[in-house]
Design a protein around this motif. Structure first.
Motif, PDB file in Angstrom:
ATOM      1  N   MET A   1      26.383  -1.962  27.506  1.00 38.53           N
ATOM      2  CA  MET A   1      25.890  -1.109  26.409  1.00 38.53           C
ATOM      3  C   MET A   1      25.338   0.195  26.964  1.00 38.53           C
ATOM      4  N   PRO A   2      25.483   1.297  26.228  1.00 41.02           N
ATOM      5  CA  PRO A   2      24.931   2.580  26.689  1.00 41.02           C
ATOM      6  C   PRO A   2      23.414   2.500  26.796  1.00 41.02           C
ATOM      7  N   LEU A   3      22.867   3.230  27.755  1.00 40.55           N
ATOM      8  CA  LEU A   3      21.424   3.264  27.921  1.00 40.55           C
ATOM      9  C   LEU A   3      20.772   4.055  26.796  1.00 40.55           C
ATOM     10  N   THR A   4      19.588   3.637  26.395  1.00 37.77           N
ATOM     11  CA  THR A   4      18.805   4.383  25.418  1.00 37.77           C
ATOM     12  C   THR A   4      17.997   5.458  26.137  1.00 37.77           C
ATOM     13  N   ALA A   5      17.432   6.400  25.380  1.00 34.27           N
ATOM     14  CA  ALA A   5      16.594   7.441  25.968  1.00 34.27           C
ATOM     15  C   ALA A   5      15.408   6.827  26.707  1.00 34.27           C
ATOM     16  N   LYS A   6      14.802   5.786  26.119  1.00 34.05           N
ATOM     17  CA  LYS A   6      13.660   5.131  26.764  1.00 34.05           C
ATOM     18  C   LYS A   6      14.076   4.509  28.091  1.00 34.05           C
ATOM     19  N   GLN A   7      15.207   3.839  28.115  1.00 37.10           N
ATOM     20  CA  GLN A   7      15.673   3.216  29.359  1.00 37.10           C
ATOM     21  C   GLN A   7      15.972   4.269  30.421  1.00 37.10           C
ATOM     22  N   ILE A   8      16.517   5.408  30.022  1.00 33.46           N
ATOM     23  CA  ILE A   8      16.813   6.477  30.986  1.00 33.46           C
ATOM     24  C   ILE A   8      15.525   7.034  31.570  1.00 33.46           C
ATOM     25  N   ILE A   9      14.518   7.251  30.742  1.00 34.56           N
ATOM     26  CA  ILE A   9      13.226   7.734  31.242  1.00 34.56           C
ATOM     27  C   ILE A   9      12.616   6.710  32.191  1.00 34.56           C
ATOM     28  N   GLU A  10      12.665   5.435  31.825  1.00 31.72           N
ATOM     29  CA  GLU A  10      12.110   4.383  32.677  1.00 31.72           C
ATOM     30  C   GLU A  10      12.836   4.324  34.015  1.00 31.72           C
ATOM     31  N   LYS A  11      14.148   4.433  34.009  1.00 30.00           N
ATOM     32  CA  LYS A  11      14.915   4.408  35.249  1.00 30.00           C
ATOM     33  C   LYS A  11      14.655   5.655  36.088  1.00 30.00           C
ATOM     34  N   THR A  12      14.426   6.776  35.443  1.00 30.08           N
ATOM     35  CA  THR A  12      14.090   8.003  36.161  1.00 30.08           C
ATOM     36  C   THR A  12      12.770   7.845  36.891  1.00 30.08           C
ATOM     37  N   ILE A  13      11.781   7.302  36.213  1.00 29.21           N
ATOM     38  CA  ILE A  13      10.476   7.070  36.846  1.00 29.21           C
ATOM     39  C   ILE A  13      10.622   6.096  38.015  1.00 29.21           C
TER      40      ILE A  13
ATOM     41  N   ILE B   1      19.343  14.610  33.604  1.00 28.12           N
ATOM     42  CA  ILE B   1      19.073  13.542  34.570  1.00 28.12           C
ATOM     43  C   ILE B   1      20.397  12.985  35.088  1.00 28.12           C
ATOM     44  N   GLU B   2      20.579  13.066  36.379  1.00 24.95           N
ATOM     45  CA  GLU B   2      21.811  12.625  37.025  1.00 24.95           C
ATOM     46  C   GLU B   2      22.062  11.141  36.745  1.00 24.95           C
ATOM     47  N   LYS B   3      23.305  10.804  36.410  1.00 25.61           N
ATOM     48  CA  LYS B   3      23.600   9.472  35.894  1.00 25.61           C
ATOM     49  C   LYS B   3      23.504   8.371  36.940  1.00 25.61           C
ATOM     50  N   GLU B   4      23.769   8.680  38.204  1.00 26.27           N
ATOM     51  CA  GLU B   4      23.831   7.626  39.220  1.00 26.27           C
ATOM     52  C   GLU B   4      22.472   7.366  39.867  1.00 26.27           C
ATOM     53  N   LYS B   5      21.811   8.434  40.329  1.00 19.72           N
ATOM     54  CA  LYS B   5      20.542   8.272  41.048  1.00 19.72           C
ATOM     55  C   LYS B   5      19.320   8.545  40.179  1.00 19.72           C
ATOM     56  N   PHE B   6      19.529   9.018  38.966  1.00 18.23           N
ATOM     57  CA  PHE B   6      18.450   9.327  38.031  1.00 18.23           C
ATOM     58  C   PHE B   6      17.473  10.357  38.600  1.00 18.23           C
ATOM     59  N   GLN B   7      18.021  11.341  39.277  1.00 19.40           N
ATOM     60  CA  GLN B   7      17.237  12.486  39.719  1.00 19.40           C
ATOM     61  C   GLN B   7      17.293  13.569  38.646  1.00 19.40           C
ATOM     62  N   ILE B   8      16.180  14.275  38.466  1.00 22.00           N
ATOM     63  CA  ILE B   8      16.125  15.337  37.465  1.00 22.00           C
ATOM     64  C   ILE B   8      16.699  16.606  38.085  1.00 22.00           C
ATOM     65  N   LEU B   9      17.851  17.018  37.584  1.00 25.92           N
ATOM     66  CA  LEU B   9      18.522  18.201  38.108  1.00 25.92           C
ATOM     67  C   LEU B   9      18.218  19.448  37.292  1.00 25.92           C
ATOM     68  N   TYR B  10      17.729  19.261  36.085  1.00 18.42           N
ATOM     69  CA  TYR B  10      17.647  20.365  35.125  1.00 18.42           C
ATOM     70  C   TYR B  10      16.439  20.165  34.230  1.00 18.42           C
ATOM     71  N   MET B  11      15.730  21.241  33.939  1.00 18.31           N
ATOM     72  CA  MET B  11      14.717  21.236  32.895  1.00 18.31           C
ATOM     73  C   MET B  11      14.797  22.575  32.180  1.00 18.31           C
ATOM     74  N   GLY B  12      14.702  22.579  30.862  1.00 15.58           N
ATOM     75  CA  GLY B  12      14.802  23.831  30.135  1.00 15.58           C
ATOM     76  C   GLY B  12      13.995  23.815  28.850  1.00 15.58           C
ATOM     77  N   PHE B  13      13.540  24.999  28.441  1.00 18.54           N
ATOM     78  CA  PHE B  13      12.798  25.122  27.189  1.00 18.54           C
ATOM     79  C   PHE B  13      12.791  26.580  26.750  1.00 18.54           C
ATOM     80  N   ASP B  14      12.600  26.784  25.457  1.00 20.10           N
ATOM     81  CA  ASP B  14      12.559  28.128  24.902  1.00 20.10           C
ATOM     82  C   ASP B  14      11.216  28.787  25.164  1.00 20.10           C
ATOM     83  N   THR B  15      11.255  30.104  25.469  1.00 19.39           N
ATOM     84  CA  THR B  15      10.049  30.914  25.615  1.00 19.39           C
ATOM     85  C   THR B  15      10.290  32.255  24.923  1.00 19.39           C
ATOM     86  N   PRO B  16       9.234  33.040  24.708  1.00 18.59           N
ATOM     87  CA  PRO B  16       9.427  34.384  24.154  1.00 18.59           C
ATOM     88  C   PRO B  16      10.261  35.288  25.064  1.00 18.59           C
ATOM     89  N   LEU B  17      10.392  34.919  26.341  1.00 17.16           N
ATOM     90  CA  LEU B  17      11.152  35.715  27.300  1.00 17.16           C
ATOM     91  C   LEU B  17      12.621  35.319  27.364  1.00 17.16           C
TER      92      LEU B  17
END
Length: 233
Positions: free
Chosen positions: A1-13, A155-171
């Motif tokens: 079964m596909p991983l849920t968002a919660k499971q992905i966060i838990e595996k990342t930690i 979050i990289e699918k195999e090793k669960f390393q965070i490769l990317y983070m992004g968010f909106d700013t006024p800039l």
């Protein structure tokens, strides 16, 4: 079964050091950086140093928390000296840095730590897609903090390393690309030692952390008002 968002966060930690990564006490980083400019020469920062005391909890991604001090110098000249002692910000900016002062606001830079607290704080999080970051397949997780602001993590699918983070700013859209992952010699804590910061499609800042140390004692004076001129942010 596909991983849920919660499971992905838990595996990342878990993959990045478990509770040592989720609840670190301090972090000391030393390295160098380069700031890219569209209308001026690039600025090489041979000293780029960060001291961090992490908060016990966090529900707001863009708000300064814990304690933090960041010093950037080009040779012996201070480019900026940013400090937050847990209550008050003390900001020194050189003349060139003042031209970009909005780029150095905490609200335009904080965000990574929210993934550590998303589950415990019952924040809203979801798996938005599964696709590639560059050539690497990733899970894309969106976390909405208590104020409604959103942060996206790739979050990289195999090793669960965070490769990317992004968010909106006024800039523009603030994108962080992480690489060169290593573990602390004493603590099972994974740290990306390379960082690229983009606003929209423009590469603005690049950092190479040469050393990092986790959970060492840091004196309070590191975060206190500097001898330099300061201004509130």
């Amino acid at each position: 079964m596909p991983l849920t968002a919660k499971q992905i966060i838990e595996k990342t930690i878990a993959s990045n050091g478990g509770d040592h990564w989720k609840h670190p006490k301090t972090l000391i980083l030393d390295g160098n950086a380069r700031m890219y400019a569209q209308n001026e020469p690039d600025l090489v920062l041979n000293t780029y140093r960060m001291h961090r005391v992490f908060p016990d909890t966090n529900a707001r991604a863009r708000q300064a928390n814990g304690k933090v001090a960041i010093l950037a110098k080009s040779k012996d000249i201070v480019f900026f000296d940013l400090r937050f002692d847990g209550t008050t910000s003390d900001i020194y900016l050189s003349d060139r840095a003042k031209q970009l002062q909005d780029h150095f606001k905490w609200s335009n830079n904080f965000g990574f730590g929210i993934i550590r607290f998303a589950i415990d704080q019952n924040l809203e999080y979801s798996l938005t897609d599964v696709y590639h970051f560059g050539e690497i397949p990733c899970y894309y997780i969106k976390i909405k903090d208590a104020s409604g602001q959103e942060t996206i993590f790739g979050i990289e699918k195999e090793k669960f390393q965070i490769l990317y983070m992004g968010f909106d700013t006024p800039l523009g859209f603030h994108l962080r690309e992480y690489g060169n992952f290593n573990r602390d010699e004493m603590v099972p804590f994974v740290m990306p030692q390379s960082l690229k910061i983009y606003y929209d499609d423009f590469l603005w800042f690049e950092v190479q952390w040469e050393t990092f140390k986790v959970n060492l004692s840091i004196e309070d004076k590191v975060f206190e008002r500097s001898a330099s001129k300061s201004q509130q942010n």
